[in-house]
Scaffold this active site. Structure first.
Site, short mmCIF file in Angstrom:
data_model
loop_
_atom_site.label_atom_id
_atom_site.label_comp_id
_atom_site.label_asym_id
_atom_site.label_seq_id
_atom_site.Cartn_x
_atom_site.Cartn_y
_atom_site.Cartn_z
N ARG A 1 26.18 43.99 -70.06
CA ARG A 1 26.46 42.56 -69.95
C ARG A 1 25.32 41.73 -70.52
O ARG A 1 24.16 42.02 -70.27
CB ARG A 1 26.68 42.23 -68.45
CG ARG A 1 27.36 40.93 -68.19
CD ARG A 1 28.23 41.02 -66.96
NE ARG A 1 27.51 40.82 -65.71
CZ ARG A 1 28.12 40.71 -64.53
NH1 ARG A 1 29.44 40.77 -64.43
NH2 ARG A 1 27.42 40.53 -63.43
N ARG B 1 21.99 37.16 -66.60
CA ARG B 1 21.85 36.95 -65.16
C ARG B 1 20.59 37.65 -64.65
O ARG B 1 20.31 38.78 -64.99
CB ARG B 1 23.08 37.52 -64.43
CG ARG B 1 24.23 36.56 -64.43
CD ARG B 1 25.46 37.15 -63.80
NE ARG B 1 25.21 37.73 -62.48
CZ ARG B 1 26.18 38.06 -61.65
NH1 ARG B 1 27.44 37.84 -61.98
NH2 ARG B 1 25.91 38.60 -60.49
N ARG C 1 23.25 46.59 -56.00
CA ARG C 1 24.53 45.87 -55.81
C ARG C 1 25.70 46.85 -55.79
O ARG C 1 26.64 46.69 -55.01
CB ARG C 1 24.70 44.81 -56.90
CG ARG C 1 23.75 43.61 -56.69
CD ARG C 1 23.53 42.80 -57.94
NE ARG C 1 24.76 42.29 -58.51
CZ ARG C 1 25.00 42.17 -59.82
NH1 ARG C 1 24.10 42.55 -60.69
NH2 ARG C 1 26.14 41.67 -60.23
N LYS D 1 36.65 41.18 -62.17
CA LYS D 1 37.44 40.23 -61.37
C LYS D 1 37.11 38.77 -61.69
O LYS D 1 37.99 37.91 -61.62
CB LYS D 1 37.33 40.51 -59.87
CG LYS D 1 35.94 40.43 -59.29
CD LYS D 1 35.95 40.92 -57.85
CE LYS D 1 34.62 40.68 -57.16
NZ LYS D 1 33.44 41.25 -57.85
N ARG E 1 32.42 38.90 -48.10
CA ARG E 1 31.67 40.14 -48.27
C ARG E 1 31.18 40.70 -46.94
O ARG E 1 30.57 41.79 -46.93
CB ARG E 1 30.45 39.90 -49.17
CG ARG E 1 30.73 40.11 -50.67
CD ARG E 1 29.58 39.48 -51.41
NE ARG E 1 29.12 40.10 -52.59
CZ ARG E 1 29.23 39.53 -53.81
NH1 ARG E 1 29.93 38.45 -53.99
NH2 ARG E 1 28.66 40.10 -54.84
#
Ligand code: AMP
Length: 192
Positions: free
Chosen positions: A130, A134, A145, A16, A91
């Protein structure tokens, strides 16, 4: 052009953020990604960034008061006049209620929720692959998560699903291009 306020919803790794970036560039909307805003504050070592850090590093949600205050400020920036894509916000139920109230103060409301549907295994593989460096893309934090996403869905989506036709699902297992074609036409229906 009327203002278009749209929320992108989906698990971490559903793509997203990538889609939000493209849409905001094409349609001249503000991208309000709370995760990116927190990372920016952290990079600049602002007091807000330092407050958020301890929560983010363990994959926990940053407290509502901090998160909502940050979104309130971001919505006051000039580029949000034409509308915004909310990515990673709301959230919690309190954040969803605050968003409704903030938009109502501006005489606006959410036009649409785009629900990026993708099985958790695919999200997990994408997150593990990824390479963005991060701090929260570590395997144990990724797992947390992903697990927390179900609770986030329970907290915010019933509120929106109760409103007929507001939530539109997009199959997010496909290529970035194929997903974008659907996202683009949905966003266009809010902007036109
Ligand atoms: P994201 O980039 O959306 O995956 O967000 C990264 C991290 O920032 C999350 O794991 C949370 O620690 C924090 N965060 C982002 N958005 C929110 C939010 N709406 N409420 C609370 N914490 C958030």
């Amino acid at each position: 052009m009327s203002s278009a306020f749209i929320m992108f919803f989906g698990p971490p790794g559903c793509g997203k953020g990538t889609q939000a970036k493209r849409v905001t560039e094409e349609f001249g909307l503000a991208q309000i990604s709370t995760g990116e805003l927190f990372r920016k504050h952290l990079g600049e070592k602002t007091p807000l960034g330092l407050q958020a850090q301890e929560f983010m590093s363990r994959g926990a949600l940053v407290p509502d008061s901090i998160t909502i205050g940050m979104v309130r400020e971001r919505l006051q920036e000039a580029d949000a006049k034409a509308g915004a894509i909310f990515d990673g916000f709301p959230r919690t139920q309190a954040q969803a209620e605050a968003l409704d109230a903030l938009l109502a103060e501006m005489g606006e409301k959410l036009c649409m929720i785009i629900d990026f549907s993708v099985p958790l295994e695919i999200s997990r593989d994408r997150l593990l692959a990824r390479q963005e460096g991060r701090a929260d893309d570590k395997p144990e934090v990724i797992e947390k998560r992903l697990n927390d996403h179900a609770a986030i869905e329970d907290a915010v989506m019933p509120h929106y699903r109760a409103q007929q036709g507001l939530v539109r699902a997009v199959d997010a297992t496909r290529s970035i291009e194929a997903i974008y074609e659907d996202v683009r036409s949905l966003v266009k229906s809010c902007v036109d």
